[in-house]
Design an enzyme around this catalytic site. Structure first.
Site, PDB file in Angstrom:
ATOM      1  N   ARG A 177      21.061 -22.458   8.986  1.00 20.44           N
ATOM      2  CA  ARG A 177      21.340 -22.422  10.318  1.00 20.44           C
ATOM      3  C   ARG A 177      21.759 -21.142  11.029  1.00 20.44           C
ATOM      4  NH1 ARG A 177      23.232 -27.073  12.731  1.00 20.44           N
ATOM      5  NH2 ARG A 177      24.841 -26.146  13.521  1.00 20.44           N
ATOM      6  N   ARG A 201      19.807 -11.018  11.023  1.00 22.26           N
ATOM      7  CA  ARG A 201      18.714  -9.891  12.042  1.00 22.26           C
ATOM      8  C   ARG A 201      19.222  -8.552  11.439  1.00 22.26           C
ATOM      9  NH1 ARG A 201      22.025 -12.070  16.398  1.00 22.26           N
ATOM     10  NH2 ARG A 201      20.704 -14.035  16.541  1.00 22.26           N
ATOM     11  N   ARG A 257      31.913 -35.398   6.776  1.00 20.71           N
ATOM     12  CA  ARG A 257      32.812 -34.666   6.730  1.00 20.71           C
ATOM     13  C   ARG A 257      33.626 -34.745   8.285  1.00 20.71           C
ATOM     14  NH1 ARG A 257      35.770 -32.685   2.750  1.00 20.71           N
ATOM     15  NH2 ARG A 257      36.057 -30.685   3.800  1.00 20.71           N
ATOM     16  N   ARG A 298      38.333 -22.304  11.453  1.00 17.30           N
ATOM     17  CA  ARG A 298      38.147 -21.705  12.712  1.00 17.30           C
ATOM     18  C   ARG A 298      39.504 -21.706  13.540  1.00 17.30           C
ATOM     19  NH1 ARG A 298      31.996 -23.568  14.290  1.00 17.30           N
ATOM     20  NH2 ARG A 298      32.943 -25.641  13.918  1.00 17.30           N
ATOM     21  N   GLU A 347      41.118 -25.409  12.996  1.00 15.52           N
ATOM     22  CA  GLU A 347      40.420 -26.395  12.713  1.00 15.52           C
ATOM     23  C   GLU A 347      40.369 -26.701  11.267  1.00 15.52           C
ATOM     24  OE1 GLU A 347      36.527 -25.923  14.901  1.00 15.52           O
ATOM     25  OE2 GLU A 347      35.572 -26.932  12.985  1.00 15.52           O
ATOM     26  N   TYR A 407      22.108 -33.130  10.500  1.00 16.42           N
ATOM     27  CA  TYR A 407      22.670 -32.066  11.155  1.00 16.42           C
ATOM     28  C   TYR A 407      22.326 -31.649  12.310  1.00 16.42           C
ATOM     29  CZ  TYR A 407      26.162 -28.181  10.615  1.00 16.42           C
ATOM     30  OH  TYR A 407      26.974 -27.182  10.604  1.00 16.42           O
ATOM     31  N   ASP A 409      21.949 -30.382  16.136  1.00 16.57           N
ATOM     32  CA  ASP A 409      22.598 -29.711  17.329  1.00 16.57           C
ATOM     33  C   ASP A 409      22.301 -30.645  18.541  1.00 16.57           C
ATOM     34  OD1 ASP A 409      23.590 -27.513  15.939  1.00 16.57           O
ATOM     35  OD2 ASP A 409      21.887 -26.344  16.159  1.00 16.57           O
TER      36      ASP A 409
HETATM   37  N1  UDP Z   1      28.879 -20.590   7.387  1.00 21.20           N
HETATM   38  C1  UDP Z   1      29.602 -19.640   6.684  1.00 21.20           C
HETATM   39  N2  UDP Z   1      30.726 -18.702   7.226  1.00 21.20           N
HETATM   40  C2  UDP Z   1      30.778 -18.725   8.390  1.00 21.20           C
HETATM   41  C3  UDP Z   1      30.203 -19.697   9.318  1.00 21.20           C
HETATM   42  C4  UDP Z   1      29.134 -20.419   8.602  1.00 21.20           C
HETATM   43  O1  UDP Z   1      29.413 -19.763   5.275  1.00 21.20           O
HETATM   44  O2  UDP Z   1      31.498 -17.775   8.939  1.00 21.20           O
HETATM   45  C5  UDP Z   1      28.375 -21.632   6.780  1.00 21.20           C
HETATM   46  C6  UDP Z   1      28.796 -22.860   6.441  1.00 21.20           C
HETATM   47  O3  UDP Z   1      28.433 -23.415   5.312  1.00 21.20           O
HETATM   48  C7  UDP Z   1      28.629 -23.683   7.816  1.00 21.20           C
HETATM   49  C8  UDP Z   1      27.172 -23.477   7.979  1.00 21.20           C
HETATM   50  O4  UDP Z   1      27.112 -21.943   7.822  1.00 21.20           O
HETATM   51  O5  UDP Z   1      28.809 -25.111   7.466  1.00 21.20           O
HETATM   52  C9  UDP Z   1      26.911 -23.616   9.290  1.00 21.20           C
HETATM   53  O6  UDP Z   1      27.559 -22.773  10.279  1.00 21.20           O
HETATM   54  P1  UDP Z   1      27.599 -23.285  11.956  1.00 21.20           P
HETATM   55  O7  UDP Z   1      28.536 -22.333  12.651  1.00 21.20           O
HETATM   56  O8  UDP Z   1      26.243 -23.748  12.174  1.00 21.20           O
HETATM   57  O9  UDP Z   1      28.635 -24.567  11.630  1.00 21.20           O
HETATM   58  P2  UDP Z   1      28.913 -25.625  12.921  1.00 21.20           P
HETATM   59  O10 UDP Z   1      29.177 -24.847  14.168  1.00 21.20           O
HETATM   60  O11 UDP Z   1      27.917 -26.698  12.844  1.00 21.20           O
HETATM   61  O12 UDP Z   1      30.290 -26.190  12.265  1.00 21.20           O
END
Ligand code: UDP
Length: 373
Positions: free
Chosen positions: A175, A179, A254, A285, A306, A354, A356
């Site tokens: 996801r 880059r 989850r 977060r 979070e 999963y 968006d």
């Molecule tokens: N992820 C990570 N480190 C980060 C952010 C995301 O390892 O700092 C991984 C983690 O496994 C997460 C996945 O990338 O579940 C997808 O992240 P995303 O930000 O898309 O998650 P969401 O916003 O859907 O919770």
């Protein structure tokens, strides 16, 4: 109940249910939409405190490459431009996300794409990965090497999912963009923004149609048999395993919980989202809401931390756990659903995907195309 006047019962007021309701209403169908919570908008629900917009179920940034989806959501609200740029905090060290030249410079001091690629290649070779990645750990090291995996992925992922990275599918980490430019935009999509007045208003407008009745605080499962007897068609966007009485077993989800804090400051952390990527910090977060839309009381700020957790029935389900066991189980439920033309099941919980927000809307469009009569 006098439900005879309706053509459709729609269960759940997130994007799948609400888009379905609107489209059915616009072709003249009568729709009853029921929602078990005390508000519409599903996990996109927003409210205002001190004039600051809070996303009750965690930050939602709308992003899409699909012109049709972007035009559609813009019919119901005005979007404010917002480009999500996330900062990671690993034991006090700060890095830009997603993985880009800024991250590589901060991690290794490399200054050009060629130097960054060489560094990643060396780390891949040291890890001796030469096959198709079978799990999230192998995928992550294959994409960006050991150092970034260890500092920015492993701890965050294991907190987020409550499982080892070796037990999770490679798709989760794909996801995130990787880059070789100095670009901190968290998403690759052409369109990105936040509704100017919050998501709840978007949903109010989406559901504002004479052919739609909305009943909140109404749990489908309290009267499931009556609904099935009375409604010719049921569009269901809740949990598919619950819909089928867990006959093939219980899917795992989850959930997350938030701790909110109101402080006397206009800027505490300098960014909307800071990810805490080490395993030891118990939350994943920290969100400072005012940075999303720059609204509200100028002397106050609200922050939310979070905390991920395993889902249990009294909590809200947020994420499907797409490991092998759950994937096999959901395939059985989805095949079973095909056998009942009365039921149309979809959305993040209905399909256990999963998704968006934009992907849910696309899936609703496809479902409507196929099944709206
Ligand atoms: N992820 C990570 N480190 C980060 C952010 C995301 O390892 O700092 C991984 C983690 O496994 C997460 C996945 O990338 O579940 C997808 O992240 P995303 O930000 O898309 O998650 P969401 O916003 O859907 O919770």
């Amino acid at each position: 109940m006098n439900n005879k006047k309706y053509d459709y019962l729609i269960v759940g007021a997130g994007f799948f249910g609400s888009v379905w309701a609107r489209e059915a209403a616009e072709v003249g169908k009568k729709v009853l939409l029921i929602e078990k919570r005390n508000h519409i908008a599903g996990n996109m629900y927003t409210y205002s405190e001190e004039g600051i917009t809070i996303h009750q179920y965690g930050p939602h940034i709308f992003h899409t490459d699909d012109q049709r989806v972007w035009n559609y959501v813009n019919r119901f609200t005005t979007f404010k431009n917002f480009v999500n740029q996330v900062v990671a905090n690993y034991h006090g060290e700060l890095y830009n996300l997603p993985f880009n030249m800024n991250t590589f410079y901060q991690m290794w001091g490399v200054k050009t794409p060629a130097e960054a690629k060489l560094k990643i290649q060396q780390q891949q070779e040291e890890s001796q990965l030469n096959k198709e990645p079978e799990n999230l750990e192998e995928q992550a090291i294959g994409l960006i090497g050991q150092d970034i995996y260890q500092k920015l992925i492993k701890g965050y992922t294991e907190k987020q999912w409550g499982r080892k990275t070796t037990e999770l599918p490679p798709s989760i980490i794909k996801r995130l963009p990787v880059r070789f430019t100095f670009d901190n935009n968290y998403f690759n999509h052409q369109y990105q923004g936040i509704p100017e007045n919050g998501y709840t208003e978007l949903f109010e407008n989406l559901l504002d149609h004479p052919n739609i009745d909305v009943k909140i605080n109404t749990d489908f499962f309290e009267h499931k048999e009556e609904y099935i007897a009375e409604f010719p068609k049921i569009v269901f966007s809740g949990m598919i395993d619950q819909f089928f009485d867990y006959q093939f077993g219980r899917l795992e989800y989850r959930t997350v919980r938030f701790e909110h804090e109101l402080v006397d400051s206009d800027n505490v952390q300098g960014n909307a989202v800071i990810n805490y990527t080490d395993y030891e910090t118990p939350f994943t977060r920290s969100i400072e809401w005012r940075h999303f839309d720059k609204k509200g009381n100028k002397d106050k700020s609200i922050l939310s931390k979070e905390y991920p957790a395993e889902w249990t029935p009294e909590k809200e389900a947020y994420y499907p756990v797409n490991d092998e066991k759950n994937t096999q189980m959901v395939d059985r439920y989805l095949s079973l659903a095909e056998e009942f033309p009365q039921f149309i099941i979809g959305g993040r919980l209905g399909e256990y995907k999963y998704y968006d927000m934009d992907q849910v809307i696309v899936s609703a469009f496809e479902s409507i195309e196929k099944y709206l009569e």
